[in-house]
Structures are given as C-alpha cells and as structure tokens.
Design a protein around this motif. Sequence first.
Motif, PDB file in Angstrom:
ATOM      1  N   PRO A   1       0.812  -1.050  -0.042  1.00 35.81           N
ATOM      2  CA  PRO A   1      -0.085  -0.171  -0.038  1.00 35.81           C
ATOM      3  C   PRO A   1       0.765   1.260  -0.086  1.00 35.81           C
ATOM      4  N   VAL A   2       0.499   2.163  -0.755  1.00 35.90           N
ATOM      5  CA  VAL A   2       1.107   3.579  -0.726  1.00 35.90           C
ATOM      6  C   VAL A   2       0.000   4.503  -0.377  1.00 35.90           C
ATOM      7  N   GLU A   3       0.295   5.328   0.424  1.00 38.41           N
ATOM      8  CA  GLU A   3      -0.665   6.401   1.043  1.00 38.41           C
ATOM      9  C   GLU A   3      -0.855   7.381  -0.133  1.00 38.41           C
ATOM     10  N   GLY A   4      -2.238   7.581  -0.260  1.00 38.33           N
ATOM     11  CA  GLY A   4      -2.407   8.413  -1.405  1.00 38.33           C
ATOM     12  C   GLY A   4      -2.489   8.250  -2.895  1.00 38.33           C
ATOM     13  N   ALA A   5      -2.257   6.929  -3.045  1.00 39.06           N
ATOM     14  CA  ALA A   5      -1.800   6.446  -4.406  1.00 39.06           C
ATOM     15  C   ALA A   5      -2.302   4.791  -4.559  1.00 39.06           C
ATOM     16  N   THR A   6      -2.393   4.612  -5.677  1.00 36.16           N
ATOM     17  CA  THR A   6      -2.415   3.080  -5.937  1.00 36.16           C
ATOM     18  C   THR A   6      -1.475   2.106  -5.817  1.00 36.16           C
ATOM     19  N   CYS A   7      -1.776   0.960  -5.079  1.00 39.25           N
ATOM     20  CA  CYS A   7      -0.837   0.196  -4.606  1.00 39.25           C
ATOM     21  C   CYS A   7       0.050  -0.125  -5.399  1.00 39.25           C
ATOM     22  N   LEU A   8       1.505  -0.632  -5.003  1.00 36.18           N
ATOM     23  CA  LEU A   8       2.348  -1.114  -5.788  1.00 36.18           C
ATOM     24  C   LEU A   8       2.437  -2.700  -5.682  1.00 36.18           C
ATOM     25  N   LYS A   9       2.793  -3.327  -6.956  1.00 36.23           N
ATOM     26  CA  LYS A   9       2.933  -4.795  -6.721  1.00 36.23           C
ATOM     27  C   LYS A   9       4.350  -5.038  -7.105  1.00 36.23           C
ATOM     28  N   ALA A  10       5.188  -5.702  -6.132  1.00 36.01           N
ATOM     29  CA  ALA A  10       6.464  -5.932  -6.341  1.00 36.01           C
ATOM     30  C   ALA A  10       6.950  -7.164  -5.963  1.00 36.01           C
ATOM     31  N   ALA A  11       8.061  -7.638  -6.317  1.00 37.27           N
ATOM     32  CA  ALA A  11       8.687  -8.996  -6.012  1.00 37.27           C
ATOM     33  C   ALA A  11      10.147  -8.860  -6.244  1.00 37.27           C
ATOM     34  N   ILE A  12      11.018  -9.757  -5.677  1.00 40.88           N
ATOM     35  CA  ILE A  12      12.146  -9.841  -5.797  1.00 40.88           C
ATOM     36  C   ILE A  12      12.421 -11.065  -6.453  1.00 40.88           C
ATOM     37  N   ILE A  13      13.368 -11.140  -7.760  1.00 36.13           N
ATOM     38  CA  ILE A  13      13.471 -12.466  -8.528  1.00 36.13           C
ATOM     39  C   ILE A  13      14.938 -12.713  -8.666  1.00 36.13           C
ATOM     40  N   PRO A  14      15.019 -13.636  -7.703  1.00 37.68           N
ATOM     41  CA  PRO A  14      16.344 -14.111  -7.586  1.00 37.68           C
ATOM     42  C   PRO A  14      16.889 -14.704  -8.706  1.00 37.68           C
ATOM     43  N   VAL A  15      18.112 -14.365  -9.507  1.00 37.49           N
ATOM     44  CA  VAL A  15      18.686 -14.673 -10.458  1.00 37.49           C
ATOM     45  C   VAL A  15      20.182 -15.442 -10.138  1.00 37.49           C
ATOM     46  N   VAL A  16      20.218 -16.639 -10.584  1.00 40.92           N
ATOM     47  CA  VAL A  16      21.452 -17.294 -10.543  1.00 40.92           C
ATOM     48  C   VAL A  16      22.223 -17.278 -11.487  1.00 40.92           C
ATOM     49  N   LEU A  17      23.429 -16.881 -11.281  1.00 39.58           N
ATOM     50  CA  LEU A  17      24.755 -16.800 -12.478  1.00 39.58           C
ATOM     51  C   LEU A  17      25.621 -17.766 -11.904  1.00 39.58           C
ATOM     52  N   HIS A  18      25.643 -18.782 -13.049  1.00 40.74           N
ATOM     53  CA  HIS A  18      26.867 -19.729 -12.955  1.00 40.74           C
ATOM     54  C   HIS A  18      28.045 -19.360 -13.707  1.00 40.74           C
ATOM     55  N   TYR A  19      29.275 -19.017 -13.013  1.00 41.57           N
ATOM     56  CA  TYR A  19      30.358 -18.765 -13.810  1.00 41.57           C
ATOM     57  C   TYR A  19      31.552 -19.732 -13.106  1.00 41.57           C
ATOM     58  N   SER A  20      32.652 -19.351 -13.599  1.00 41.65           N
ATOM     59  CA  SER A  20      33.975 -19.845 -13.089  1.00 41.65           C
ATOM     60  C   SER A  20      35.054 -18.779 -13.285  1.00 41.65           C
ATOM     61  N   LEU A  21      35.822 -18.514 -12.592  1.00 42.92           N
ATOM     62  CA  LEU A  21      37.088 -17.496 -12.510  1.00 42.92           C
ATOM     63  C   LEU A  21      38.287 -18.198 -12.044  1.00 42.92           C
ATOM     64  N   ALA A  22      39.285 -17.572 -12.779  1.00 38.62           N
ATOM     65  CA  ALA A  22      40.711 -18.457 -12.297  1.00 38.62           C
ATOM     66  C   ALA A  22      41.091 -17.580 -10.965  1.00 38.62           C
ATOM     67  N   ASP A  23      40.614 -16.654 -10.605  1.00 39.58           N
ATOM     68  CA  ASP A  23      40.935 -15.830  -9.209  1.00 39.58           C
ATOM     69  C   ASP A  23      39.660 -15.193  -8.600  1.00 39.58           C
ATOM     70  N   PRO A  24      39.468 -15.292  -7.335  1.00 43.17           N
ATOM     71  CA  PRO A  24      38.300 -15.000  -6.701  1.00 43.17           C
ATOM     72  C   PRO A  24      38.119 -13.455  -6.877  1.00 43.17           C
ATOM     73  N   LEU A  25      39.244 -12.418  -7.076  1.00 44.24           N
ATOM     74  CA  LEU A  25      39.350 -11.281  -7.065  1.00 44.24           C
ATOM     75  C   LEU A  25      39.120 -10.761  -8.612  1.00 44.24           C
TER      76      LEU A  25
END
Length: 139
Positions: free
Chosen positions: A114-138
């Motif tokens: 709910p938003v005071e004085g306006a129409t509601c927001l519809k929201a979600a957090i969408i997790p995205v999993v990125l699979h990748y490999s590196l030669a160095d963690p930095l």
Amino acid sequence: MPTSRETILAALYARLSVLPAIALRGEVLPERVSADGMLILRDGEPGEPEVTLSPLRYHYQHRAEIEAVVQGVERDAAFDTLTSGIGAALAADRTLGGLCDWVEAEAPRPVDMPVEGATCLKAAIIPVVLHYSLADPLS
C-alpha cells in the motif's frame, strides 16, 4: 579494467535494459514508478565457490536479485507482462554472450504494497542465479 564479476553483472543489466520498464542498478526505489514498471538490479552475493585444481578454477553460483515493481489499476496484468519479459530476455541468451555457464531466474513471490494517497504497488524480488567460473576470486 572491470573484473569478470562486474562484466557479468553489467551484461545482465544490459539485458534488462532492453525491456520497456525502467531499469536501474543498485538504486533506491524512486517515488514514482513508470507505467511500464521498474526493475532494480541488485548485485547480490557470489557465495562460497567450489574449487577445482589443475587448472585452479573457482566455480560460483552468484545470486543477484531483480526488484520488479509496477503500479496502477491494471498492476496484476502489468506485473505478469514485466516478469514474462524478464524471463524472455534471460532465455534469449542464457550465457550472457559467453560470460556465464548458465543464467536462471527463480519464480517471483509478489506482494501488494500500500502507498498512502496512491494506488498500491505490486512488487517482487526475483533471484537470478549466475553460474560462472574464475581463475581468481578477485578477478
């Protein structure tokens, strides 16, 4: 020169930027949401890598997050359009141009805010999993 991790996140952001919704990265939710909705990419956590030797490689399942937000009378339909657009954008190139081994989104868990004085927001957090490999963690 950006790290591999930053290059991957920038490629994900670029993929989201082609959608009609406004795409931001690491920003605070503004006071107004456009009619097409808004996406905010959060860098997330790379997590603890699996390590292989010979050659030394760090294999990550990095969990980034997309905050998807819509507002208005037709917010259910707009949210459905927005999330299906995200799915189609990711499915069009599951490797982000060869930067990742695989990119996969998880199902959103939408909530009405709910938003005071306006129409509601519809929201979600969408997790995205990125699979990748590196030669160095930095790198």
